[in-house]
Design an enzyme around this catalytic site. Structure first.
Site, short mmCIF file in Angstrom:
data_model
loop_
_atom_site.label_atom_id
_atom_site.label_comp_id
_atom_site.label_asym_id
_atom_site.label_seq_id
_atom_site.Cartn_x
_atom_site.Cartn_y
_atom_site.Cartn_z
N HIS A 153 -23.47 14.11 40.38
CA HIS A 153 -22.24 13.39 40.02
C HIS A 153 -22.45 12.71 38.66
CE1 HIS A 153 -19.11 10.35 39.98
NE2 HIS A 153 -18.45 11.14 40.82
N GLU A 170 -15.36 17.79 37.14
CA GLU A 170 -14.94 16.40 36.99
C GLU A 170 -15.13 15.96 35.54
OE1 GLU A 170 -14.92 14.12 40.93
OE2 GLU A 170 -16.93 13.94 40.10
N LYS A 208 -18.50 6.37 46.80
CA LYS A 208 -19.39 5.66 45.85
C LYS A 208 -20.05 4.47 46.53
CE LYS A 208 -16.42 7.46 42.28
NZ LYS A 208 -16.09 7.50 40.88
N SER A 260 -9.51 10.81 38.82
CA SER A 260 -8.22 10.14 38.96
C SER A 260 -7.19 10.98 39.73
CB SER A 260 -7.66 9.73 37.58
OG SER A 260 -8.53 8.77 36.99
N GLU A 316 -21.88 9.89 37.58
CA GLU A 316 -22.47 8.54 37.60
C GLU A 316 -23.98 8.62 37.82
OE1 GLU A 316 -19.73 7.04 40.49
OE2 GLU A 316 -18.13 7.21 39.00
N GLY A 339 -12.33 7.56 37.35
CA GLY A 339 -12.14 6.12 37.50
C GLY A 339 -11.36 5.48 36.36
N ASN A 359 -15.18 10.70 47.80
CA ASN A 359 -16.46 10.13 47.36
C ASN A 359 -16.29 8.61 47.34
OD1 ASN A 359 -18.77 9.30 46.07
ND2 ASN A 359 -18.18 10.12 44.05
#
Ligand code: PGA
Length: 273
Positions: free
Chosen positions: A110, A182, A14, A228, A112, A188, A12
């Site tokens: 996702h 996730e 991003k 991560s 985010e 991150g 991904n």
């Protein structure tokens, strides 16, 4: 990994990589995949890359110029997609628009998107329905926040996300489903979820599918871990029986680290697929 499900290693990107940068990466990866001999290619994971939408048409064209060995599969996927077919939805991209440029997979929900763009389990459900209706392979992202984990709510949060996100979809429709577990606190942050705990939660997801959708769906559905993941931990993560693949952010931005992780997604020679 489980011998009955083809592993998936997904990157991904991003909001990273301009079109020229994305082309350099993809060219290098395609060359590497191309150099794999037929024998080595057996047991390779399905590879997915989710770049920004502006780059997708050109990357799809670039991919078509490279014939990969038959058992190697590389999918380009969107990071997000609108659920409506068309209309006055400024800034959005429809399923048909993706398909028209050869894109047949997308991430959905996702963390985010949930955190910064107000996506909810309800919008995930709408997008999932749209993806499945249009023959787009969905990778639905779920996971708990640090607060929820510390309050002991992980399994309940996962169940709620699945219940609403997968609502009104039949086992038959959900056949191609990919779920990415996730944990939000691991994305991150450099804090990876321990492999045995990631495996446990992926097992909770599969048990939920078995109970609420169907045993066949639970058996077929791929459950990825993300948060991560990097070359230093991907081998251990991929050795867990309930983890069918990885959704990788930061470590997917460099061809070298991504390639190592693809290697860690290879099935042992004895596996059936
Ligand atoms: P990360 O991101 O690997 O950089 O933690 C994972 C993701 O957001 O999918």
């Amino acid at each position: 990994m489980n011998p009955n499900r083809r592993p998936m290693i997904a990157g991904n990107w991003k909001m990273y990589k301009t079109l020229p940068e994305a082309k350099v990466f993809l060219t290098a990866l395609l060359e590497q995949l191309n150099s794999i001999s037929g024998e080595e290619a057996a047991g390779y994971p399905e590879v997915m890359i989710c770049p920004n939408a502006l780059t997708l048409p050109a990357l799809a064209e670039l991919q078509q110029q490279h014939a990969l060995p038959r058992s190697i599969s590389l999918r380009l996927a969107a990071q997000n997609m609108e659920s409506k077919d068309e209309g006055a939805y400024t800034g959005e991209i429809s399923p048909a628009m993706l398909k028209a440029v050869g894109i047949e997979s997308t991430l959905i929900g996702h963390s985010e998107r949930r955190q910064y763009y107000n996506e909810t389990d309800e919008t995930v459900n709408q997008k999932l329905q749209a993806a499945l209706n249009h023959g787009i392979l969905p990778v639905v992202c779920i996971g708990e926040t640090l607060e929820q984990r510390e309050a002991g709510q992980t399994d309940a949060v996962i169940a709620q996300q699945l219940e609403t996100g997968l609502k009104d979809l039949t086992a038959e429709q959900l056949k191609p489903l990919v779920i990415a577990y996730e944990p939000v606190w691991a994305i991150g942050t450099g804090k990876v979820c321990e492999a045995d705990e990631a495996n446990r939660v992926c097992g909770v997801i599969r048990a939920w599918l078995k109970q609420h959708v169907s045993p066949a769906c639970a058996e077929a559905c791929r459950v990825l871990y993300g948060g991560s993941a990097k070359p230093e931990n991907s081998e251990q993560l991929m050795s867990q029986p309930e983890i069918d693949g990885l959704l990788i952010g930061g470590a997917s931005l460099k061809v070298d680290s991504f390639s190592v992780m693809i290697q860690h997604g290879r099935q042992p020679a004895t596996c059936s697929r």
